[in-house]
Enzyme design. Structure first.
Site: not given
Lengths: 462, 366
Positions: A316-318, A462
Site C-alpha cells: 500500500w505504501h509503494g 501513496f
C-alpha cells in the site's frame, strides 16, 4: 493543492469556508463537493474525472449490493473494480518488473502512467463503503452527493485519515457547525501546520542532503543522524497532515478519528501499529485480517494472516520490493513478539520503548532508501561504525536549526505530554496563553511558507 | 464559547485567513514594496489559451501577493540568521564577523574552486588555451593589443572569514591552472592580481571586497586595475599613496539573497581618490550593455569586455585612456569592437567564470 501553501491558506480555505458557512444548510454538501473537486483538480486536473468515475461507480455498487439478490457478486465486482483502478495506476509497472524478472528478459516495456494523488486513500474509502453496505453495517446511500462527499471531501482526500462510511454517514447527513468548533478546528490545524512546516520540512532538508549522497560519501555519524531525522520527519509530516485534516473537518462540522497516538512511545511493534496511522491499521484489520480469520483459526493461520496484512501494508505504501520488505520486516518483529518477546518487553518498558524505536528507525531506512541494497549499505554504516571513515564535516548537513527541530521533535513526540501534569494540561487547554502560543507558531509557519518553497508532503506518493 | 483562548483563535482565523487576501488587494502598493530583483506574478485570467498554465500561474500569484509578505520573509530569514546562524538561501555561506560568501555550484562553483576539487585536465586546459590563442591571433591580425584579466574570487582573498569547516584554500585551483598554462604555453598576456591583492590586504585595515556582496569594492578594484594598467604601460600610485574615504553603508547582493537587505552588517562603500583622473567624463552608461567614457590622457583607446567586477574598474581605467568602452560580456555580439577601433582589447572575467575563456569569442557577429 497542499494545506501548507498560500493558495490553500489564503484563497481556497476562506472562500470555501465562507460559502459553506453562509449558504443554506441544504446546499452545504454540494458546495463542499464542488470545492473538493476544485481542490483535487488544482493538483491533478485530468484525474478529477477518475475520482468522479470512482464516486459514481461505488454509489451504484452500493445500491446494487444493498438491493440486488446477487449481493456477493456485486460486492466482488465492486472490489475488483476498485482494485483494478489502483492496480493499473499504482502497480502496473511493478507487476511488469516482476514478470520481466521471472521471464529473465525485458519482454514488457514500462507503461507511462502518472499516479493520481491520494488514490490509495480514496480507493480504500470507496471499498469500505461497499463492504460496509454488504455487511449490513450501514444502508446504501440513495443520494449520490453523500457518497461523493464521503470519498472526495478535501480535508482527508489526499493523505487521510482513511474514513469509514459508517463512521461519518450520519455527519454527512446532519451536522452542526458552531463557532466553537471552528475555533477548535483552527487550533488543531495550526498545530498540524507547524508540525509540517517548522519541524518536518526543516528535518527534511537534512534528510534529503544525506540520502541524496552516494553511499560512499555517508559516514556512520551521518547515517545515524539521517535515520533519526527521517524518523521524526515522517512522523511530523504525516501526523501534521492528519492534524490539519482533523482540524479542517471540525471547522466544517465533521469529527474525524485520530490517526496517531504518540507511536514512538510504543514498547512493541504490535503496539506501534496501534498508534501509527491508526486508520490504515484499522482498515486492514476490519477488511483483511478479520475476514481471513484473524487469530481465531489457530496459530499457524494467525501468523499467515499477519504476513498477508503486513505484505499488503508494505505494498500500500509503494509499488516497490523495498516496501514489501519493509512490511515483512515489521511482520517479523510482530510475530516474534507474539511468540513470547512481548512478555519480556512488558516487564522492562523502557527497554521495550528503546527496542521498538530502534526497530522502527531501521525500518524507516528501508523505507527511505532508493532500494534495498542501498538500505543495507546504509544500515551497515550505522551498525559497523568502525569500518567506515568519517566523510563530511557535521556542520555541512546538521545546522543549528536542524538540531533545534530534532530536539523539539523528540520532546514533542510524546515526552512533554507525559511529563506535564494533567491538572496543568487542563489549565492550559484553550487558555489565552495557549492561543498566544498558537498565534506565534502560526505566524512562524506562515513566515516559513512565505520564504520557503520546500513543500511537498511525503505521503502524497501513496 | 467558554474559553477566552478560543475567542482569540477565532478572531485570528477571521482576520489572518479570511481577510488577509482582500486586505492585500486593498493595500497593495501602499504598504507592500517589491524588494526582489524580479517582477512579481500578476493575477492570471482563466482562458482557453492558458488552461495548461493557469494553476501554476495562480500559485505564483498567490505566493507573490501574500499580505505582509516582505515582513514575513524578513522575519523568517532574521530568525534563521540571528538565532540559528543559518542562511535562508543555500547558495550563501555565513562566514565569520558577518562576512557572506557565494556557494552556488551551478554558477561558477566558487567553493569548488576554493577547495580545488574541480581542477581541469590537461586536455581541458589545452582547449581553453586554444580558444584564447585564437582570439589573440585575431586581435593581432587587426593590430590590437590583447590582454586577459582575471579578478580573484572573494573566497580565496578572504578565506579566513569562511567557516573553519572549509579548511585552507587549495594551492592548486582552476584560475591558477589557466594562468600558469597560458603563461607557459602561449604568448597570451594574462593578468591575475591575486598576489597584489594579498599584499594590499596585509597593508591596509580596509576591506578590498564587500563583506555582504560577491564583488570587490573600489579599493580592491583599484589594486587589481593598477596591475592591469601597469601591464599596459600606465603606472598609478600605489594603494598606500591614494586617498581612501568611507562613503556610506552598503547592503550587498549576498545580503539580499538571504532576505536581509537593509540590515546593518557593518559593510561600507569606499571611494578612492588622489590619482590623476584627467578630466574623466561618462559618455554613456548602461550597466548590462555599454559604458563609454573619455578623458584627456593617454591617446590610446581601450575596449573591455567585462562582467560585474569590471564596473568598479570603469572610472580608474576610463581616466587613463582617451576613450574607453566597457561592454558587458552577455551583450553579444561585440559588433561595435571594430567600429570603436580600440588600440587595446581586454577580456575581463571574475575567477569563477574563468571557464568561459574556453568559449568566448571576439569575432563579430558570433
Amino acid at each position: 493543492m497542499v494545506f501548507s501553501s498560500s493558495v490553500f491558506l489564503f484563497h481556497f480555505l476562506p472562500i470555501i469556508f465562507l460559502i459553506a458557512f453562509f449558504i443554506k444548510t441544504k446546499y452545504t454538501n454540494y458546495a463542499l463537493i464542488i470545492g473538493s473537486l476544485v481542490f483535487y483538480a488544482w493538483g491533478e486536473p485530468a484525474f478529477v474525472l477518475l475520482m468522479m468515475l470512482s464516486i459514481v461507480s461505488n454509489w451504484f455498487f452500493g445500491i446494487m449490493v444493498d438491493k440486488s439478490k446477487r449481493k456477493k457478486m456485486w460486492l466482488v465486482t465492486a472490489v475488483i473494480f476498485n482494485l483494478l483502478i489502483i492496480g493499473y495506476f499504482k502497480y502496473a509497472n511493478f507487476l511488469i518488473d516482476i514478470f520481466n524478472s521471472i521471464a529473465g528478459s525485458q519482454i514488457l516495456a514500462h507503461a507511462i502512467i502518472t499516479l493520481p494523488i491520494g488514490i490509495s486513500f480514496f480507493t480504500f474509502q470507496a471499498i469500505s463503503y461497499v463492504v460496509d453496505v454488504y455487511r449490513g453495517e450501514v444502508k446504501h446511500s440513495d443520494r449520490l452527493a453523500n457518497v461523493a462527499l464521503y470519498i472526495s471531501f478535501f480535508p482527508q482526500l489526499i493523505a487521510g485519515p482513511i474514513l469509514k462510511y459508517k463512521d461519518v454517514n450520519s455527519q454527512i447527513k446532519n451536522r452542526t457547525v458552531t463557532w466553537e468548533n471552528v475555533s477548535l478546528g483552527f487550533r488543531r490545524f495550526i498545530y498540524g501546520l507547524s508540525k509540517k512546516v517548522l519541524i518536518a520540512n526543516v528535518l527534511g532538508a537534512c534528510v534529503d542532503h544525506i540520502f541524496n549522497l552516494s553511499i560512499a560519501g555517508i559516514d556512520p555519524a551521518m547515517a545515524w543522524i539521517g535515520a533519526v531525522a527521517y524518523t521524526f520527519q515522517i512522523y511530523y509530516d504525516f501526523s501534521g497532515y492528519s492534524d490539519m485534516a482533523i482540524g479542517l473537518g471540525k471547522m466544517f462540522g465533521f469529527e474525524y478519528p485520530e490517526n496517531f497516538n504518540y507511536p514512538y512511545l510504543s514498547a512493541s511493534i504490535v503496539e506501534f501499529w496501534r498508534r501509527w496511522h491508526i486508520s490504515l491499521g484499522t482498515w486492514f484489520k476490519e477488511y483483511v485480517y478479520i475476514p481471513l480469520g484473524g487469530n481465531k483459526k489457530g496459530k499457524a493461520r494467525t501468523y499467515l494472516n499477519l504476513i498477508i496484512v503486513f505484505l499488503l501494508t508494505g505494498l500500500w505504501h509503494g509499488a516497490d520490493m523495498s516496501f514489501v520488505i519493509w512490511g515483512l520486516y515489521h511482520c517479523f518483529f510482530s510475530v516474534i513478539e507474539r511468540l513470547g518477546l512481548k512478555n519480556l518487553l512488558r516487564r522492562f518498558k523502557p527497554v521495550g520503548i528503546i527496542y521498538c524505536f530502534l526497530v522502527v528507525l531501521f525500518g524507516w531506512v528501508l523505507f527511505r532508501s532508493p532500494d534495498t541494497v542501498s538500505a543495507m549499505q546504509y544500515i551497515a554504516r550505522m551498525v559497523l561504525p568502525w569500518r567506515y571513515q568519517s566523510a563530511e564535516a557535521i556542520q555541512t548537513y546538521l545546522s543549528a536549526k536542524t538540531v533545534f527541530a530534532l530536539v523539539a521533535g523528540c520532546i514533542g513526540a510524546g515526552l512533554i505530554q507525559r511529563i506535564i501534569p494533567d491538572a496543568l494540561k487542563e489549565k492550559l487547554k484553550y487558555s489565552v496563553l495557549e492561543s498566544v502560543y498558537c498565534v506565534i507558531i502560526l505566524i512562524l509557519s506562515i513566515a516559513a511558507i512565505a520564504s520557503n518553497a520546500y513543500n511537498p508532503f511525503i505521503y502524497f506518493q501513496f | 464559547m467558554k474559553k477566552r483562548g478560543l475567542i482569540i483563535l477565532l478572531v485570528v482565523f477571521v482576520f489572518v485567513v479570511c481577510l488577509s487576501q482582500p486586505l492585500c488587494g486593498l493595500l497593495e502598493g501602499v504598504i507592500e514594496t517589491n524588494h526582489e530583483n524580479r517582477t512579481l506574478a500578476s493575477k492570471p485570467d482563466f482562458t482557453i489559451e492558458n488552461m495548461d498554465t493557469f494553476i501554476e500561474d495562480y500559485n505564483r500569484f498567490a505566493n507573490d501577493h501574500m499580505l505582509l509578505r516582505n515582513n514575513l520573509v524578513t522575519l523568517n530569514n532574521y530568525l534563521d540568521y540571528y538565532i540559528f546562524q543559518q542562511a535562508a538561501n543555500t547558495n550563501v555561506i555565513l562566514g565569520k564577523n558577518n562576512w557572506l560568501f557565494y556557494a552556488n555550484t551551478n554558477d561558477g562553483d566558487p567553493i569548488g574552486s576554493y577547495k580545488g576539487v574541480n581542477l581541469y585536465t590537461e586536455e581541458e586546459l589545452a582547449a581553453i588555451a586554444d580558444n584564447c590563442v585564437k582570439q589573440k591571433e585575431y586581435m593581432d591580425s587587426l593590430g590590437k593589443e590583447f590582454v586577459i584579466f582575471i579578478a580573484p574570487n572573494k573566497e580565496r582573498v578572504y578565506s579566513e572569514y569562511l567557516p573553519d569547516m572549509y579548511g585552507d584554500p587549495s594551492e592548486q585551483y582552476r584560475a591558477l591552472q589557466i594562468v600558469n598554462y597560458l603563461r607557459a604555453n602561449t604568448s597570451v598576456n594574462v593578468v591575475y592580481p591575486y598576489e597584489e591583492l594579498a599584499q594590499a590586504k596585509a597593508l591596509l585595515d580596509i576591506n578590498l571586497y564587500f563583506k555582504t556582496d560577491t564583488h570587490w569594492n573600489s579599493v580592491g578594484a583599484y589594486v587589481g586595475t593598477r596591475v592591469l594598467l601597469h601591464e599596459l604601460g600606465i603606472d598609478l600610485p600605489a594603494i598606500e599613496q591614494v586617498d581612501i574615504a568611507q562613503t556610506g553603508p552598503i547592503s550587498g547582493d549576498l545580503q539580499g539573497m538571504i532576505g536581509l537587505a537593509g540590515f546593518d552588517f557593518g559593510d561600507n562603500y569606499y571611494s578612492v581618490g588622489g590619482y590623476d583622473t584627467n578630466g574623466f567624463e561618462y559618455l554613456e552608461y548602461e550597466f548590462a550593455g555599454n559604458i563609454k567614457c573619455k578623458s584627456d590622457s593617454d591617446p590610446r583607446r581601450i575596449y573591455i569586455i567585462r562582467d560585474s567586477f569590471g564596473s568598479a574598474m570603469v572610472e580608474i581605467i576610463g581616466s587613463q585612456f582617451s576613450e574607453s568602452c566597457f561592454r558587458h560580456f552577455e551583450s553579444r555580439p561585440y559588433s561595435d569592437l571594430l567600429s570603436f577601433d580600440p588600440d587595446i582589447v581586454v577580456y575581463e572575467t571574475v575567477e569563477r567564470y574563468s571557464f568561459m575563456l574556453g568559449s568566448f569569442s571576439l569575432f563579430g557577429g558570433e
